[in-house]
Design a protein around this motif. Structure first.
Motif, PDB file in Angstrom:
ATOM      1  N   GLY A 301       6.441 -12.692  -9.331  1.00 42.14           N
ATOM      2  CA  GLY A 301       6.712 -12.513  -7.903  1.00 42.14           C
ATOM      3  C   GLY A 301       6.900 -11.057  -7.536  1.00 42.14           C
ATOM      4  N   LEU A 302       7.608 -10.318  -8.395  1.00 37.72           N
ATOM      5  CA  LEU A 302       7.807  -8.887  -8.154  1.00 37.72           C
ATOM      6  C   LEU A 302       6.489  -8.122  -8.225  1.00 37.72           C
ATOM      7  CD1 LEU A 302      11.084  -8.281 -10.220  1.00 37.72           C
ATOM      8  CD2 LEU A 302      10.864  -8.409  -7.729  1.00 37.72           C
ATOM      9  N   CYS A 303       5.634  -8.510  -9.180  1.00 37.40           N
ATOM     10  CA  CYS A 303       4.338  -7.833  -9.318  1.00 37.40           C
ATOM     11  C   CYS A 303       3.445  -8.080  -8.106  1.00 37.40           C
ATOM     12  CB  CYS A 303       3.632  -8.297 -10.595  1.00 37.40           C
ATOM     13  SG  CYS A 303       4.385  -7.668 -12.109  1.00 37.40           S
ATOM     14  N   TRP A 304       3.400  -9.314  -7.641  1.00 39.88           N
ATOM     15  CA  TRP A 304       2.621  -9.613  -6.434  1.00 39.88           C
ATOM     16  C   TRP A 304       3.155  -8.829  -5.233  1.00 39.88           C
ATOM     17  CZ3 TRP A 304      -2.007 -11.466  -5.819  1.00 39.88           C
ATOM     18  CH2 TRP A 304      -2.554 -12.331  -6.764  1.00 39.88           C
ATOM     19  N   LEU A 305       4.477  -8.743  -5.133  1.00 41.24           N
ATOM     20  CA  LEU A 305       5.075  -7.986  -4.027  1.00 41.24           C
ATOM     21  C   LEU A 305       4.697  -6.516  -4.113  1.00 41.24           C
ATOM     22  CD1 LEU A 305       6.989  -7.929  -1.579  1.00 41.24           C
ATOM     23  CD2 LEU A 305       8.881  -7.554  -3.184  1.00 41.24           C
ATOM     24  N   LEU A 306       4.736  -5.956  -5.312  1.00 38.47           N
ATOM     25  CA  LEU A 306       4.379  -4.547  -5.492  1.00 38.47           C
ATOM     26  C   LEU A 306       2.926  -4.281  -5.122  1.00 38.47           C
ATOM     27  CD1 LEU A 306       6.178  -3.666  -8.856  1.00 38.47           C
ATOM     28  CD2 LEU A 306       6.726  -2.791  -6.585  1.00 38.47           C
ATOM     29  N   VAL A 307       2.028  -5.177  -5.523  1.00 39.31           N
ATOM     30  CA  VAL A 307       0.611  -4.994  -5.208  1.00 39.31           C
ATOM     31  C   VAL A 307       0.389  -5.044  -3.695  1.00 39.31           C
ATOM     32  CG1 VAL A 307      -1.689  -6.022  -5.409  1.00 39.31           C
ATOM     33  CG2 VAL A 307      -0.233  -5.832  -7.428  1.00 39.31           C
ATOM     34  N   VAL A 308       1.029  -6.002  -3.034  1.00 36.16           N
ATOM     35  CA  VAL A 308       0.869  -6.148  -1.581  1.00 36.16           C
ATOM     36  C   VAL A 308       1.440  -4.930  -0.856  1.00 36.16           C
ATOM     37  CG1 VAL A 308       1.604  -7.486   0.431  1.00 36.16           C
ATOM     38  CG2 VAL A 308       0.825  -8.667  -1.624  1.00 36.16           C
ATOM     39  N   LEU A 309       2.623  -4.472  -1.278  1.00 34.82           N
ATOM     40  CA  LEU A 309       3.226  -3.305  -0.640  1.00 34.82           C
ATOM     41  C   LEU A 309       2.405  -2.053  -0.896  1.00 34.82           C
ATOM     42  CD1 LEU A 309       7.032  -3.883  -1.371  1.00 34.82           C
ATOM     43  CD2 LEU A 309       5.809  -4.243   0.776  1.00 34.82           C
ATOM     44  N   TRP A 310       1.877  -1.924  -2.110  1.00 30.45           N
ATOM     45  CA  TRP A 310       1.063  -0.750  -2.442  1.00 30.45           C
ATOM     46  C   TRP A 310      -0.177  -0.671  -1.571  1.00 30.45           C
ATOM     47  CZ3 TRP A 310      -3.297  -0.666  -6.365  1.00 30.45           C
ATOM     48  CH2 TRP A 310      -3.797   0.638  -6.513  1.00 30.45           C
ATOM     49  N   LEU A 311      -0.936  -1.752  -1.528  1.00 29.61           N
ATOM     50  CA  LEU A 311      -2.184  -1.728  -0.773  1.00 29.61           C
ATOM     51  C   LEU A 311      -1.954  -1.833   0.736  1.00 29.61           C
ATOM     52  CD1 LEU A 311      -4.443  -3.995  -3.025  1.00 29.61           C
ATOM     53  CD2 LEU A 311      -4.345  -1.500  -2.948  1.00 29.61           C
ATOM     54  N   GLY A 312      -0.853  -2.460   1.136  1.00 33.50           N
ATOM     55  CA  GLY A 312      -0.620  -2.675   2.562  1.00 33.50           C
ATOM     56  C   GLY A 312       0.136  -1.574   3.260  1.00 33.50           C
ATOM     57  N   LEU A 313       1.015  -0.862   2.526  1.00 31.01           N
ATOM     58  CA  LEU A 313       1.900   0.085   3.204  1.00 31.01           C
ATOM     59  C   LEU A 313       1.803   1.522   2.701  1.00 31.01           C
ATOM     60  CD1 LEU A 313       5.179  -2.048   3.467  1.00 31.01           C
ATOM     61  CD2 LEU A 313       3.386  -1.736   5.175  1.00 31.01           C
ATOM     62  N   MET A 314       1.488   1.701   1.421  1.00 36.12           N
ATOM     63  CA  MET A 314       1.505   3.066   0.881  1.00 36.12           C
ATOM     64  C   MET A 314       0.478   3.953   1.596  1.00 36.12           C
ATOM     65  SD  MET A 314       3.818   3.431  -1.436  1.00 36.12           S
ATOM     66  CE  MET A 314       3.356   4.782  -2.502  1.00 36.12           C
ATOM     67  N   GLY A 315       0.907   5.168   1.900  1.00 37.82           N
ATOM     68  CA  GLY A 315       0.008   6.136   2.524  1.00 37.82           C
ATOM     69  C   GLY A 315      -0.111   6.032   4.022  1.00 37.82           C
ATOM     70  N   ARG A 316       0.593   5.083   4.639  1.00 37.20           N
ATOM     71  CA  ARG A 316       0.517   4.965   6.108  1.00 37.20           C
ATOM     72  C   ARG A 316       1.176   6.179   6.754  1.00 37.20           C
ATOM     73  NH1 ARG A 316      -1.266   0.423   8.418  1.00 37.20           N
ATOM     74  NH2 ARG A 316      -1.474  -1.455   7.120  1.00 37.20           N
ATOM     75  N   GLY A 317       0.512   6.715   7.765  1.00 35.14           N
ATOM     76  CA  GLY A 317       1.046   7.849   8.488  1.00 35.14           C
ATOM     77  C   GLY A 317       0.888   9.185   7.796  1.00 35.14           C
ATOM     78  N   MET A 318       0.253   9.173   6.616  1.00 34.11           N
ATOM     79  CA  MET A 318       0.060  10.435   5.889  1.00 34.11           C
ATOM     80  C   MET A 318      -1.326  10.988   6.150  1.00 34.11           C
ATOM     81  SD  MET A 318       1.978   9.671   2.251  1.00 34.11           S
ATOM     82  CE  MET A 318       1.966  11.410   1.817  1.00 34.11           C
ATOM     83  N   HIS A 319      -1.457  12.282   5.958  1.00 35.75           N
ATOM     84  CA  HIS A 319      -2.737  12.972   6.216  1.00 35.75           C
ATOM     85  C   HIS A 319      -3.837  12.416   5.338  1.00 35.75           C
ATOM     86  CE1 HIS A 319      -5.463  16.324   7.118  1.00 35.75           C
ATOM     87  NE2 HIS A 319      -5.696  16.387   5.827  1.00 35.75           N
ATOM     88  N   ARG A 320      -4.987  12.176   5.933  1.00 35.14           N
ATOM     89  CA  ARG A 320      -6.162  11.697   5.194  1.00 35.14           C
ATOM     90  C   ARG A 320      -6.980  12.877   4.748  1.00 35.14           C
ATOM     91  NH1 ARG A 320      -7.399   6.196   5.991  1.00 35.14           N
ATOM     92  NH2 ARG A 320      -5.840   5.176   7.263  1.00 35.14           N
TER      93      ARG A 320
END
Length: 322
Positions: A301-320
């Motif tokens: 469950g923790l691993c699935w949560l980490l994958v979803v948070l990584w792909l869904g939230l990481m890098g939002r609002g940061m310079h492309r």
């Protein structure tokens, strides 16, 4: 031109360069082309100041700017820990979200046959034999049989390290097939996704029907977060390549393929990273018979949560960058 007029005309640009250098020194992304252009201008101004014998303080300022800019521009550009961290935290998840239409299409092509084949193999006695031969099914049953010291291990593999090598070869092989087959107008990637979804669902349904689900589900729970996501992303990159050739829009097909390849590379990086992590979990954690099933499900469950948070939230609002 007097030194005062010279500094008044160009001092604003020097200040902008100094500020840009501070940002770059802090490890934040900057406009490389603009930085290089300002560096060249400062070098020109330094040469003029020296030829005109301008005051020492003015030349010292220009020399300092030129040296700092040169150090930033020509320092070793490699994939060290900081660059790798930026790639994983920002570039990869941003690109996956940018290509979400292809990711969603790959997800459906993979999960729909997986779910259907699982239900059919679980509820229908002979469905599994229509998809896989009897020898393959017997092998699966022996891998997840009760009393095994290492769940899911091949009989010919005696150590976790051997299985780690096997899983890397197997996982990366699936990823490469999902991606590489995309060149066939996307049909190849779609077929590989459908085929793998069908096989995985059939194995899961067969083992559940055979009464071995209590061994199978704890084994696959944790690494599936990384492996299944990696397969889907590999397929998405393949579809991106194939559909760009099939429907290039206003670009030529060659140009469309170049753009698609450039946009697909970060997705492949993300997929292969996930598949490598999956191989590690699969060899050293998932197969451990001494770990209680509830612990594996909790970690899963923790691993699935980490994958979803990584792909869904990481890098939002940061310079492309780039």
């Amino acid at each position: 031109m007097t030194p005062i007029r010279f500094e008044a005309d160009y001092g604003g640009m020097w200040d902008a360069l100094a500020e840009q250098l501070k940002v770059a020194e802090a490890g934040k992304p900057v406009d490389g082309a603009l930085l290089a252009s300002r560096y060249r201008r400062v070098c020109e101004h330094l040469a003029l100041a020296q030829s005109r014998a301008y005051p020492i303080h003015l030349m010292a300022r220009l020399e300092s700017l030129a040296q700092d800019a040169h150090r930033i521009l020509y320092r070793r550009q490699d994939y060290g820990l900081a660059a790798l961290g930026h790639l994983l935290r920002v570039k990869l998840p941003q690109t996956v979200r940018d290509q979400r239409r292809y990711v969603l299409l790959a997800f459906l092509l993979f999960t729909v046959p997986l779910v259907i084949s699982f239900l059919m193999a679980w509820l229908t006695p002979d469905f599994a034999l229509r998809v896989m031969d009897a020898q393959q099914l017997r092998r699966m049953s022996s891998m997840y049989a009760d009393g095994s010291s290492a769940v899911g291990r091949l009989r010919e593999a005696s150590t976790d390290w051997q299985m780690f090598g096997y899983y890397i070869f197997n996982n990366i092989g699936i990823g490469l097939r999902c991606f590489g087959a995309g060149i066939l107008a996307g049909v190849g990637s779609a077929f590989v996704l459908l085929f793998n979804g069908l096989q995985i669902g059939t194995v899961a349904g067969y083992l559940q029907r055979d009464g071995l689900g209590h061994n199978f589900w704890p084994f696959v729970a944790t690494h599936s977060a990384f492996e299944l996501t990696g397969i889907v992303l590999s397929g998405a990159a393949g579809l991106r390549i194939g559909l760009s050739w099939l429907s290039p829009g206003r670009r030529s097909r060659l140009e469309a393929l170049k753009v698609a390849a450039r946009e697909s590379i970060p997705i492949i990086y993300a997929a292969f990273f996930l598949l490598l992590v999956a191989a590690g979990f699969e060899a050293f954690w998932s197969s451990a018979a001494w770990v209680e099933p509830w612990v594996k499900f909790l970690v899963a469950g923790l691993c699935w949560l980490l994958v979803v948070l990584w792909l869904g939230l990481m890098g939002r609002g940061m310079h492309r960058a780039g």
